[in-house]
Design a protein around this motif. Structure first.
Motif, mmCIF file in Angstrom:
data_model
loop_
_atom_site.group_PDB
_atom_site.id
_atom_site.type_symbol
_atom_site.label_atom_id
_atom_site.label_comp_id
_atom_site.label_asym_id
_atom_site.label_seq_id
_atom_site.Cartn_x
_atom_site.Cartn_y
_atom_site.Cartn_z
ATOM 1 N N ASP A 5 0.823 -1.219 0.000
ATOM 2 C CA ASP A 5 0.000 0.000 0.000
ATOM 3 C C ASP A 5 0.852 1.262 0.000
ATOM 4 N N ALA A 99 -4.776 6.783 5.284
ATOM 5 C CA ALA A 99 -6.217 6.983 5.143
ATOM 6 C C ALA A 99 -6.482 7.353 3.692
ATOM 7 N N GLY A 100 -6.901 6.373 2.904
ATOM 8 C CA GLY A 100 -7.102 6.614 1.477
ATOM 9 C C GLY A 100 -5.778 6.929 0.816
ATOM 10 N N ASP A 101 -5.691 8.113 0.215
ATOM 11 C CA ASP A 101 -4.466 8.537 -0.461
ATOM 12 C C ASP A 101 -3.632 9.489 0.380
ATOM 13 N N ARG A 123 0.453 13.090 0.177
ATOM 14 C CA ARG A 123 -0.661 12.695 -0.686
ATOM 15 C C ARG A 123 -0.091 11.863 -1.833
ATOM 16 N N ARG A 124 -0.757 10.750 -2.107
ATOM 17 C CA ARG A 124 -0.298 9.893 -3.205
ATOM 18 C C ARG A 124 -0.369 10.658 -4.521
ATOM 19 N N ARG A 126 -0.612 11.065 -8.521
ATOM 20 C CA ARG A 126 -1.301 10.387 -9.612
ATOM 21 C C ARG A 126 -0.286 10.135 -10.741
#
Length: 129
Positions: A5, A99-101, A123-124, A126
Motif C-alpha cells: 500500500d 487513510a485513502g491517499d 498525498r499519493r 497520480r
C-alpha cells in the motif's frame, strides 16, 4: 495496511512539529515545504524536501535514500546516503498511518534540547499522463 500500500510516489502536504505540551510549530523547512517520497516495490526508497519561502536559515534542502521495510505500525528507513552526513548508515523509524491517499509519518526529534514529534503528511501522486 500492507507494505504494498505504500509503494509509489507521494507529495508532501505538510510538515510540522508537536512539542511535549501538544503545541504545534512549523517544521525545519518552513510553513510551505515541497517534497517527494518514493517507496519502491523492491525495497528502495528516496525522499527529497525543500524550503519554498525566502528564508535563508538552514536547512534549505533535506533528503536521503536507502531501503525501507514495514515493522508493525512503523516504517523503517535504512539510510545509505543523506544530506545530513550524521544520518548515513542509520535507521530512522516512523509511525505510519494511511487513510485513502493520505499517508502520515511521525518521527521523533530533539529541537533546542526538547523532545518533539515531527509530523509529515503526504498525498499519493497520480500517474503522469
Amino acid at each position: 495496511m500492507n507494505a504494498s500500500d505504500l509503494v509509489g510516489t507521494w507529495e508532501l502536504m505538510s510538515y510540522y512539529d508537536i512539542d511535549e505540551h501538544e503545541a504545534t510549530s512549523k517544521g525545519p523547512l518552513g510553513v510551505s515545504p515541497r517534497g517527494l517520497l518514493i517507496y519502491g516495490a523492491h525495497g528502495y526508497m528516496s525522499v527529497s524536501m525543500m524550503r519554498t519561502d525566502s528564508a535563508t536559515e538552514p536547512p534549505p534542502f533535506m533528503g536521503y535514500a536507502g531501503t525501507w521495510r514495514r515493522r508493525g505500525a512503523e516504517v523503517v528507513h535504512a539510510i545509505t546516503v543523506c544530506s545530513n552526513p550524521a544520518w548515513a548508515n542509520t535507521e530512522q523509524v516512523r509511525q505510519i498511518s494511511l487513510a485513502g491517499d493520505v499517508l502520515t509519518l511521525i518521527g521523533a526529534a530533539r529541537v533546542g534540547g526538547r523532545r518533539q514529534r515531527r509530523v509529515l503528511t503526504w498525498r499519493r501522486s497520480r500517474p503522469l499522463a
